[in-house]
Design an enzyme around this catalytic site. Structure first.
Site, PDB file in Angstrom:
ATOM      1  N   HIS A  89      38.496  14.691  38.573  1.00 42.14           N
ATOM      2  CA  HIS A  89      37.649  13.498  38.657  1.00 42.14           C
ATOM      3  C   HIS A  89      37.589  12.921  40.067  1.00 42.14           C
ATOM      4  O   HIS A  89      37.275  11.746  40.252  1.00 42.14           O
ATOM      5  CB  HIS A  89      38.193  12.432  37.686  1.00 42.14           C
ATOM      6  CG  HIS A  89      37.138  11.808  36.819  1.00 42.14           C
ATOM      7  ND1 HIS A  89      36.957  10.457  36.697  1.00 42.14           N
ATOM      8  CD2 HIS A  89      36.203  12.373  36.017  1.00 42.14           C
ATOM      9  CE1 HIS A  89      35.965  10.201  35.863  1.00 42.14           C
ATOM     10  NE2 HIS A  89      35.497  11.349  35.438  1.00 42.14           N
ATOM     11  N   HIS A 131      27.076  19.766  33.454  1.00 40.89           N
ATOM     12  CA  HIS A 131      27.882  18.586  33.122  1.00 40.89           C
ATOM     13  C   HIS A 131      27.143  17.784  32.060  1.00 40.89           C
ATOM     14  O   HIS A 131      25.953  17.520  32.182  1.00 40.89           O
ATOM     15  CB  HIS A 131      28.051  17.760  34.397  1.00 40.89           C
ATOM     16  CG  HIS A 131      28.825  16.498  34.244  1.00 40.89           C
ATOM     17  ND1 HIS A 131      28.226  15.257  34.215  1.00 40.89           N
ATOM     18  CD2 HIS A 131      30.161  16.269  34.150  1.00 40.89           C
ATOM     19  CE1 HIS A 131      29.159  14.321  34.107  1.00 40.89           C
ATOM     20  NE2 HIS A 131      30.339  14.906  34.057  1.00 40.89           N
TER      21      HIS A 131
END
EC number: 4.2.1.6
Length: 382
Positions: A185, A285
């Site tokens: 992340h 994604h």
């Protein structure tokens, strides 16, 4: 046929849908959103409406170029997410008019099914073993989890051990019966990413995602040079021009464009082709809603280098609505052994429950991602 109206709906848990109407009654749906900035993207969508009302929705390429190039200042997450949702809706209209699924309009299938992976854990990974066990029971064998909590620029051994121990426990519990990717992340600095990657190598994760922030892309080839673990990134890149830089530099094994962030189907199909030319895999994604997922699946089924598909069923963000809560044809999104099959209805293949959309849009939350701080009080990457 002419575009007559564009309506946006902010929805729980953190999504936004848009509807494009035409003078012939054909309607297209899209999902333009940046998580935590829905109102800002919504404003951009309605600014773009000035370029779209009265125009022919079949001219997708021209309308895309107008939205992108008519403004001197362009690109970035807000503008490209607005374009993305509009683009999805235009493809939805085209498919409905021609009575064909979008993948058919793009040349037809290159595969019969695509593997899906499921999220386990949460922002700070916990209860991962139990989560994997439950998901295996419904057919999943591939997973993704956050790789660590917040981590300092130079952090201590305890922080490294915490990340490694989670992964070690997964391998000890399941061996090679499952695969998993680790999403960092962008929480990790380049020095700490080097340490973590070395420590994680023996556990053979399927990939490591965003080991550093996208704006530190120069580290991707440096990190790749020290590991055999594939490195993935792309959710915070918003056009083929950003992907061009990372493909030229090398280092990424998997590109993860977001069909609701990176210009939609039109742009992401180009990105997929660029990736294939560099022998880089594609894994769109998609921790978002059903329209975004449908758009991803159409790209997956026409892109030879697509390897697996993220989806948000049961993800820890989904408070107030689940992946298919706004969909009437839920059966079309059912998985067999952890694989999606092609959507076969015309357009994107999503039959939206518009009455439910309207009702829940009246009380949509203004979702914001958590604000984390380090022990010393400084702001941490979430």
């Amino acid at each position: 046929m002419k575009i007559t109206h564009i309506t946006t709906y902010r929805l729980p848990p953190r999504w936004m849908f848009l509807k494009i109407e035409t003078d012939e009654g054909v309607v297209g749906w899209g999902e333009p959103v940046i998580e935590g900035r829905a109102r800002t993207v919504e404003a951009a969508v309605h600014e773009f409406a000035d370029y779209l009302i009265g125009k022919d929705p079949a001219r997708i390429n021209d309308l895309w170029q107008v939205m992108y190039r008519a403004g001197f200042y362009r690109g970035g997450p807000i503008m490209m997410s607005a374009i993305a949702g509009i683009d999805q809706a235009l493809w939805d209209i085209k498919g409905k008019v021609l009575n064909a699924p979008v993948w058919q309009l793009m040349g037809g299938l290159v595969r019969d099914k695509i593997k899906a992976y499921s999220w386990v854990g949460g922002d700070r990974p916990a209860d991962v073993i139990d989560g994997i066990e439950k998901l295996r029971g419904i057919g999943f064998d591939t997973f993704k989890l956050n790789g660590c909590e917040e981590m300092g620029v130079i952090d201590n051994s305890r922080a490294v051990d915490a990340a490694v121990n989670t992964v070690a426990q997964i391998r000890e519990a399941f061996g090679s019966e499952i695969e998993f990717g680790l999403d960092f992340h962008g929480r990790v600095s380049a020095p700490m990413a080097k340490v973590l990657i070395k420590e994680l190598e023996p556990y053979r994760p399927l990939f490591i995602e965003e080991p550093v922030l996208a704006e530190q892309e120069e580290y991707y080839p440096r990190l790749a040079a020290q590991t055999h673990i594939p490195i993935a990134a792309g959710e915070r890149m918003f056009s083929r021009f950003e992907f061009k830089r990372v493909l030229d530099a090398g280092g990424l094994a998997i590109l993860q464009p977001d069909l609701s962030h990176a210009g939609g189907i039109t742009e992401c199909y180009k990105i997929a082709g660029m990736a294939e030319a560099y022998d880089v895999a594609l894994a769109p994604h998609c921790p978002l809603g059903p329209i975004a997922l449908a758009a991803c699946l159409h790209i997956d089924f026409v892109s030879r280098n697509a390897v697996f598909q993220e989806q948000s069923m049961g993800i820890h963000y989904n408070k107030g609505a689940e992946l298919l809560d706004f969909v009437k044809n839920k059966e079309d999104f059912s998985m067999d052994g952890g694989f999606f099959k092609p959507l076969t209805k015309p357009g994107l293949g999503v039959d939206i429950d518009e009455a439910r959309v309207i009702e829940l849009s009246k009380s949509a939350p203004d979702w914001r991602n958590p604000l984390w701080r380090h022990a010393d009080g400084s702001v941490a990457e979430w």
